[in-house]
Design a protein around this motif. Structure first.
Motif, PDB file in Angstrom:
ATOM      1  N   GLU A 169       0.895  -1.122  -0.084  1.00 27.73           N
ATOM      2  CA  GLU A 169       0.513   0.022  -0.463  1.00 27.73           C
ATOM      3  C   GLU A 169       0.771   1.602  -0.044  1.00 27.73           C
ATOM      4  OE1 GLU A 169      -3.865  -1.244   2.420  1.00 27.73           O
ATOM      5  OE2 GLU A 169      -1.991  -0.960   3.894  1.00 27.73           O
ATOM      6  N   VAL A 170       1.952   0.746   0.387  1.00 24.48           N
ATOM      7  CA  VAL A 170       2.382   2.160   1.201  1.00 24.48           C
ATOM      8  C   VAL A 170       3.519   2.734  -0.602  1.00 24.48           C
ATOM      9  CG1 VAL A 170       4.962   3.162   2.406  1.00 24.48           C
ATOM     10  CG2 VAL A 170       2.966   2.093   3.534  1.00 24.48           C
ATOM     11  N   HIS A 171       4.147   1.422  -1.070  1.00 23.44           N
ATOM     12  CA  HIS A 171       4.472   1.239  -2.322  1.00 23.44           C
ATOM     13  C   HIS A 171       3.534   2.432  -3.604  1.00 23.44           C
ATOM     14  CE1 HIS A 171       7.613   0.379  -5.457  1.00 23.44           C
ATOM     15  NE2 HIS A 171       6.336  -0.360  -5.731  1.00 23.44           N
ATOM     16  N   LEU A 172       2.633   1.923  -3.517  1.00 18.06           N
ATOM     17  CA  LEU A 172       1.962   2.532  -4.226  1.00 18.06           C
ATOM     18  C   LEU A 172       1.570   4.228  -4.081  1.00 18.06           C
ATOM     19  CD1 LEU A 172      -0.292   1.405  -6.380  1.00 18.06           C
ATOM     20  CD2 LEU A 172      -2.092   1.511  -5.149  1.00 18.06           C
ATOM     21  N   LEU A 173       1.039   3.634  -2.679  1.00 18.95           N
ATOM     22  CA  LEU A 173       0.921   6.024  -2.525  1.00 18.95           C
ATOM     23  C   LEU A 173       2.610   6.078  -3.127  1.00 18.95           C
ATOM     24  CD1 LEU A 173      -0.425   7.688  -1.570  1.00 18.95           C
ATOM     25  CD2 LEU A 173       0.194   7.803   0.548  1.00 18.95           C
ATOM     26  N   GLU A 174       3.330   5.286  -2.320  1.00 16.02           N
ATOM     27  CA  GLU A 174       4.414   6.465  -3.572  1.00 16.02           C
ATOM     28  C   GLU A 174       4.793   6.254  -5.075  1.00 16.02           C
ATOM     29  OE1 GLU A 174       7.119   3.955  -2.151  1.00 16.02           O
ATOM     30  OE2 GLU A 174       7.293   5.236   0.215  1.00 16.02           O
ATOM     31  N   ASN A 175       4.106   5.792  -5.956  1.00 15.82           N
ATOM     32  CA  ASN A 175       3.833   5.399  -6.485  1.00 15.82           C
ATOM     33  C   ASN A 175       3.467   6.555  -8.020  1.00 15.82           C
ATOM     34  OD1 ASN A 175       6.357   3.773  -7.505  1.00 15.82           O
ATOM     35  ND2 ASN A 175       4.642   2.101  -8.035  1.00 15.82           N
ATOM     36  N   GLY A 200      -1.415  10.158 -15.012  1.00 19.44           N
ATOM     37  CA  GLY A 200      -1.295   8.871 -14.488  1.00 19.44           C
ATOM     38  C   GLY A 200      -2.008   8.821 -13.348  1.00 19.44           C
ATOM     39  N   LYS A 201      -2.696   9.668 -12.337  1.00 28.60           N
ATOM     40  CA  LYS A 201      -3.055  10.047 -11.297  1.00 28.60           C
ATOM     41  C   LYS A 201      -4.470   9.215 -11.661  1.00 28.60           C
ATOM     42  CE  LYS A 201      -0.121  12.859  -8.254  1.00 28.60           C
ATOM     43  NZ  LYS A 201      -0.705  14.097  -7.703  1.00 28.60           N
ATOM     44  N   GLU A 202      -4.867  10.047 -12.765  1.00 31.28           N
ATOM     45  CA  GLU A 202      -6.181   9.549 -13.030  1.00 31.28           C
ATOM     46  C   GLU A 202      -6.420   8.195 -13.836  1.00 31.28           C
ATOM     47  OE1 GLU A 202      -7.644  12.335 -15.889  1.00 31.28           O
ATOM     48  OE2 GLU A 202      -7.474  14.198 -15.347  1.00 31.28           O
ATOM     49  N   THR A 203      -5.079   7.340 -14.537  1.00 31.99           N
ATOM     50  CA  THR A 203      -5.850   6.239 -14.377  1.00 31.99           C
ATOM     51  C   THR A 203      -5.406   5.498 -13.574  1.00 31.99           C
ATOM     52  OG1 THR A 203      -4.215   7.129 -16.854  1.00 31.99           O
ATOM     53  CG2 THR A 203      -4.287   4.107 -16.008  1.00 31.99           C
ATOM     54  N   ILE A 204      -4.134   5.822 -13.033  1.00 39.33           N
ATOM     55  CA  ILE A 204      -4.477   4.848 -11.415  1.00 39.33           C
ATOM     56  C   ILE A 204      -5.667   5.004 -10.311  1.00 39.33           C
ATOM     57  CG2 ILE A 204      -2.894   4.568  -9.375  1.00 39.33           C
ATOM     58  CD1 ILE A 204      -1.005   5.448  -9.996  1.00 39.33           C
ATOM     59  N   ILE A 205      -6.176   6.060 -10.441  1.00 41.80           N
ATOM     60  CA  ILE A 205      -8.056   6.211 -10.319  1.00 41.80           C
ATOM     61  C   ILE A 205      -8.791   5.289 -10.347  1.00 41.80           C
ATOM     62  CG2 ILE A 205      -9.001   7.859  -9.208  1.00 41.80           C
ATOM     63  CD1 ILE A 205      -7.407   9.609  -8.670  1.00 41.80           C
ATOM     64  N   SER A 206      -9.131   5.038 -11.711  1.00 38.09           N
ATOM     65  CA  SER A 206      -9.745   4.339 -12.707  1.00 38.09           C
ATOM     66  C   SER A 206      -9.453   2.914 -12.704  1.00 38.09           C
ATOM     67  CB  SER A 206      -9.411   4.951 -14.227  1.00 38.09           C
ATOM     68  OG  SER A 206      -9.716   6.423 -14.304  1.00 38.09           O
TER      69      SER A 206
END
Length: 95
Positions: free
Chosen positions: A69-75, A83-89
């Protein structure tokens, strides 16, 4: 237990207890001692920092984020807006 969490993250990162001790400039005997007694204060923080996990996670406290979870948040934080929109989608599709 602390030692279970420690061994879990060591296995995940492919690090031995001996290597960890070298990384934090401590004798190998410390790793053996941690099987019976949780390290205190600065040593605990040093272990968490070197392994890139929280002290709360090592101590199995409720609500502590998992290392992935920490790694995902850092990415996520390293991404541009697209990129953030893609991750959220993707996260919304999987939820």
């Amino acid at each position: 237990m602390f030692i279970d969490r420690l061994n879990e993250i060591l296995k995940f990162k492919k690090i031995t207890g001996s290597t960890l001790c070298k990384m934090i400039n401590m004798p190998n005997a410390n790793y053996t001692n941690w099987k019976k007694q949780t390290p205190k204060g600065e040593t605990l923080k040093l272990i968490a920092d070197v392994l890139d996990v929280s002290v709360d996670w090592l101590l199995e406290r409720d609500g502590a984020p998992e290392p992935d979870e920490v790694h995902l948040l850092e990415n996520y934080r390293a991404c541009d807006d697209a990129g953030k929109e893609t991750i959220i989608s993707i996260a919304e599709l999987q939820a």
